[in-house]
Enzyme design. Structure first.
Site, PDB file in Angstrom:
ATOM      1  N   GLY A 162       2.861  -1.283   4.295  1.00  0.00           N
ATOM      2  CA  GLY A 162       2.897   0.147   4.014  1.00  0.00           C
ATOM      3  C   GLY A 162       4.321   0.606   3.757  1.00  0.00           C
ATOM      4  O   GLY A 162       4.854   0.458   2.657  1.00  0.00           O
ATOM      5  N   GLY A 163       4.966   1.137   4.780  1.00  0.00           N
ATOM      6  CA  GLY A 163       6.296   1.749   4.647  1.00  0.00           C
ATOM      7  C   GLY A 163       7.299   0.910   3.870  1.00  0.00           C
ATOM      8  O   GLY A 163       7.972   1.405   2.957  1.00  0.00           O
ATOM      9  N   SER A 215       3.530  -2.586  10.313  1.00  0.00           N
ATOM     10  CA  SER A 215       4.983  -2.555  10.497  1.00  0.00           C
ATOM     11  C   SER A 215       5.666  -3.882  10.161  1.00  0.00           C
ATOM     12  O   SER A 215       6.615  -4.289  10.838  1.00  0.00           O
ATOM     13  CB  SER A 215       5.332  -2.098  11.917  1.00  0.00           C
ATOM     14  N   ASN A 236       0.863  -1.179   0.000  1.00  0.00           N
ATOM     15  CA  ASN A 236       0.000   0.000   0.000  1.00  0.00           C
ATOM     16  C   ASN A 236       0.905   1.236   0.000  1.00  0.00           C
ATOM     17  O   ASN A 236       1.493   1.566   1.014  1.00  0.00           O
ATOM     18  CB  ASN A 236      -0.887  -0.040   1.257  1.00  0.00           C
ATOM     19  N   TRP A 237       0.978   1.876  -1.150  1.00  0.00           N
ATOM     20  CA  TRP A 237       1.894   3.017  -1.278  1.00  0.00           C
ATOM     21  C   TRP A 237       1.328   4.283  -0.647  1.00  0.00           C
ATOM     22  O   TRP A 237       2.008   5.286  -0.551  1.00  0.00           O
ATOM     23  CB  TRP A 237       2.208   3.288  -2.759  1.00  0.00           C
ATOM     24  N   LYS A 238       0.068   4.252  -0.287  1.00  0.00           N
ATOM     25  CA  LYS A 238      -0.605   5.417   0.307  1.00  0.00           C
ATOM     26  C   LYS A 238      -0.401   6.658  -0.577  1.00  0.00           C
ATOM     27  O   LYS A 238      -0.302   6.542  -1.787  1.00  0.00           O
ATOM     28  CB  LYS A 238      -0.114   5.650   1.737  1.00  0.00           C
ATOM     29  N   GLY A 258       2.414   1.861  10.784  1.00  0.00           N
ATOM     30  CA  GLY A 258       3.338   2.983  10.623  1.00  0.00           C
ATOM     31  C   GLY A 258       4.010   3.404  11.910  1.00  0.00           C
ATOM     32  O   GLY A 258       4.620   4.466  11.989  1.00  0.00           O
ATOM     33  N   GLU A 305      -6.724   4.360   7.984  1.00  0.00           N
ATOM     34  CA  GLU A 305      -6.549   5.799   7.736  1.00  0.00           C
ATOM     35  C   GLU A 305      -7.808   6.386   7.106  1.00  0.00           C
ATOM     36  O   GLU A 305      -8.178   7.528   7.377  1.00  0.00           O
ATOM     37  CB  GLU A 305      -5.313   6.022   6.848  1.00  0.00           C
ATOM     38  N   HIS A 329      -9.354   0.778   4.975  1.00  0.00           N
ATOM     39  CA  HIS A 329      -8.078   1.013   5.648  1.00  0.00           C
ATOM     40  C   HIS A 329      -8.301   1.929   6.854  1.00  0.00           C
ATOM     41  O   HIS A 329      -9.114   2.852   6.796  1.00  0.00           O
ATOM     42  CB  HIS A 329      -7.073   1.624   4.668  1.00  0.00           C
ATOM     43  N   GLU A 361      -5.397  -5.416  10.531  1.00  0.00           N
ATOM     44  CA  GLU A 361      -4.367  -4.398  10.745  1.00  0.00           C
ATOM     45  C   GLU A 361      -4.630  -3.668  12.066  1.00  0.00           C
ATOM     46  O   GLU A 361      -5.401  -2.689  12.090  1.00  0.00           O
ATOM     47  CB  GLU A 361      -4.376  -3.391   9.601  1.00  0.00           C
TER      48      GLU A 361
HETATM   49  C1  PEP Z   1      -0.679  -0.135   6.113  1.00  0.00           C
HETATM   50  O1  PEP Z   1      -0.753   1.057   5.907  1.00  0.00           O
HETATM   51  O2  PEP Z   1      -1.560  -0.907   5.682  1.00  0.00           O
HETATM   52  C2  PEP Z   1       0.477  -0.637   6.848  1.00  0.00           C
HETATM   53  C3  PEP Z   1       0.449  -1.864   7.287  1.00  0.00           C
HETATM   54  O3  PEP Z   1       1.509   0.256   7.044  1.00  0.00           O
HETATM   55  P1  PEP Z   1       2.933  -0.079   7.704  1.00  0.00           P
HETATM   56  O4  PEP Z   1       3.445  -1.346   7.068  1.00  0.00           O
HETATM   57  O5  PEP Z   1       3.794   1.096   7.358  1.00  0.00           O
HETATM   58  O6  PEP Z   1       2.708  -0.243   9.162  1.00  0.00           O
END
Ligand code: PEP
Length: 249
Positions: free
Chosen positions: A233-234, A212, A9-11, A172, A96, A94, A166
């Site tokens: 994500g990251g 994470s 997920n590049w957000k 994050g 966010e 998600h 999640e």
């Molecule tokens: C996400 O945004 O779905 C996610 C899992 O982010 P991260 O891996 O950065 O925690």
């Protein structure tokens, strides 16, 4: 049939040039696992990403969509628009989007219905906040989120759904759920599915963990029997790190 999936997920990251660069870096990587690979760039880069990955073993998916077909919804993107450029899978719910754009179980149920009407595959996200976990309410919260948004569906619909647990406190933050915490919740999710839809739906469901996940912890998390992959994500913004996670299976 249960699959291994690793989705990035590049957000709201990467303009066109960075998207091109990251995709070309991803193409240099070698997949040694059986995991399906997905990337979710921003809307503006979906078409380009779709074209650039046509010959590759990478699926381009959307981060969100509206529940309506079309109309006066300024700034929104419909499932038909996504399908018109070849996108077949969408991330919904998600944390966010729930936190900053007021998405609720009820509005997500509508999005789920529209996506399924368009034969789209859904990666449905949910998870508890830190306060829920501290209060010991994580299972109740997760059960409510899944039931409210999905349990009006018939069993067949679940063939087009991937679940992504999640925990909000792990997204994050650098704080990961322990492999045991992930396993316990994934087993609970499967049990919840089984109690309404039976063994086959529950056993066939692909359940991803997100929060994470990094090259250093992916193997241990993916080693748990009810964890079928990750929403990343990251670490998905770096091709080497992302493929280290893909290859952790
Ligand atoms: C996400 O945004 O779905 C996610 C899992 O982010 P991260 O891996 O950065 O925690």
């Amino acid at each position: 049939m249960r699959k291994h999936i690793v989705a990035g997920n590049w957000k709201m990251n990467n303009g066109l040039i960075q998207t091109e660069t990251l995709i070309s870096d991803l193409k240099q990587q070698v997949k040694t696992s059986d995991a399906e690979v997905m990337i979710a760039p921003a809307f503006t880069n979906l078409w380009h990403a779709f074209q650039s990955t046509r010959q590759d073993d990478i699926e381009v998916v959307a981060q969100n969509m509206h529940f309506a077909e079309n109309g006066a919804y300024t700034g929104e993107v419909s499932p038909g628009m996504l399908k018109s450029i070849g996108v077949k899978t969408v991330i919904l719910g998600h944390s966010e989007r729930r936190a900053y754009y007021n998405e609720t179980d009820e509005s997500l149920a509508k999005k789920v219905d529209t996506a399924l009407e368009h034969n789209m595959r859904i990666i449905f996200c949910f998870g508890e906040e830190l306060a829920d976990r501290k209060a010991g309410n994580e299972e109740a919260v997760v059960e409510r989120q899944i039931k409210n948004a999905l349990f009006h569906l018939g069993a067949d619909a679940f063939k087009n759904i991937v679940l992504a647990y999640e925990p909000v406190w792990a997204i994050g933050t650098g704080e990961t759920a322990s492999p045991e915490q992930a396993q316990d919740m994934h087993a609970f999710i499967r049990k919840t599915l089984e109690s309404t839809y039976g063994h086959t739906v529950a056993d066939d469901m692909t359940i991803l963990y997100g929060g994470s996940v990094k090259p250093g912890n992916a193997k241990e998390i993916f080693g748990k029997p009810d964890v079928d992959g990750g929403l990343i994500g990251g670490a998905s913004l770096n091709a080497e790190d992302f493929y280290a996670i893909v290859n952790a299976f």
